[in-house]
Enzyme design. Sequence first.
Site, short mmCIF file in Angstrom:
data_model
loop_
_atom_site.label_atom_id
_atom_site.label_comp_id
_atom_site.label_asym_id
_atom_site.label_seq_id
_atom_site.Cartn_x
_atom_site.Cartn_y
_atom_site.Cartn_z
N GLY A 138 0.83 -1.21 0.00
CA GLY A 138 0.00 0.00 0.00
C GLY A 138 0.86 1.25 0.00
N PRO B 253 5.83 -22.22 -0.52
CA PRO B 253 5.22 -21.09 0.19
C PRO B 253 6.24 -19.97 0.40
CG PRO B 253 4.71 -23.16 1.28
CD PRO B 253 5.76 -23.46 0.27
N CYS C 153 6.48 -12.33 3.05
CA CYS C 153 7.21 -11.07 2.87
C CYS C 153 6.95 -10.19 4.08
CB CYS C 153 6.75 -10.36 1.60
SG CYS C 153 7.56 -8.77 1.30
N HIS D 82 13.14 -12.71 -4.98
CA HIS D 82 12.16 -11.96 -4.19
C HIS D 82 12.64 -10.52 -3.96
CE1 HIS D 82 9.09 -11.81 -0.80
NE2 HIS D 82 9.83 -10.74 -0.56
N GLU D 83 13.91 -10.38 -3.55
CA GLU D 83 14.44 -9.04 -3.28
C GLU D 83 14.60 -8.21 -4.55
OE1 GLU D 83 14.20 -8.20 -0.34
OE2 GLU D 83 14.01 -10.22 0.45
#
Length: 238
Positions: free
Chosen positions: A55, A153, A156, A198-199
């Site tokens: 967000g 799985p 974060c 991911h990073e």
Amino acid sequence: MLLKQRIKLFQTFLAHPRHLGTSSPASQSFKKWYQNLWTTERTNLPPYNHFTQIGDPILRQQAAMVPKEHIDSPEIEAIVEQMVKVLRKFNCVGIAAPQIGVSLRIIAMEFKGQIRKELPEAVYQARQMSELPLTVFINPVLTVTNYSKLKHPEGCMSVRGYSAEVERFEEVKLSGLNQLGTPSEVTLSGWNARIAQHEMDHLEGKLYTDHMDRSTFACTCWEAVNTKSGRVEIPFYK
């Protein structure tokens, strides 16, 4: 105390973005005036001591390259130190600069051996986990070296309290500069390759929720919610 001084230096650095060559002083003055029309004064400035959450617009921005002339500066050193501090404070395995409110291309990873004791051995083996010493990359570049995909799985710290299954490439190579500004390269496989991917997504303004198998998206504490009649809190601090 030294880290706090460096963070203050960095906040001064942020207040004068012309150092990065992105805007003129005049345009920044107008931007500040315009923002003051609708924003309240912020008392907490980056680099944060917590993880930004989904967000926050910074997690959707493509992070900027760190200019070569600033790589060995006190400001960049302060960012890296704060990233490592937050990484270890929350006992996680990876962090990108946008996750502490800094839209620059810096990542840090660390998979400690003690994590093995906290997981069932079958899980550790199935996810191809292995120890990874603290690894920092400035302006990293990722190259896929094995296009086979593994689905496991993934969570974060910027999507606190949830997880989902995500497919990632089995092996990748990271290249870039370390925290000393020296060229560095590392090949990662299994879970460590997942951490790197991911990073790197964070630097492109992406989250694992963009790639996840949506049918597996779950609250990580759903059982506790039922057991405790809903009286469960998900902390964003530590």
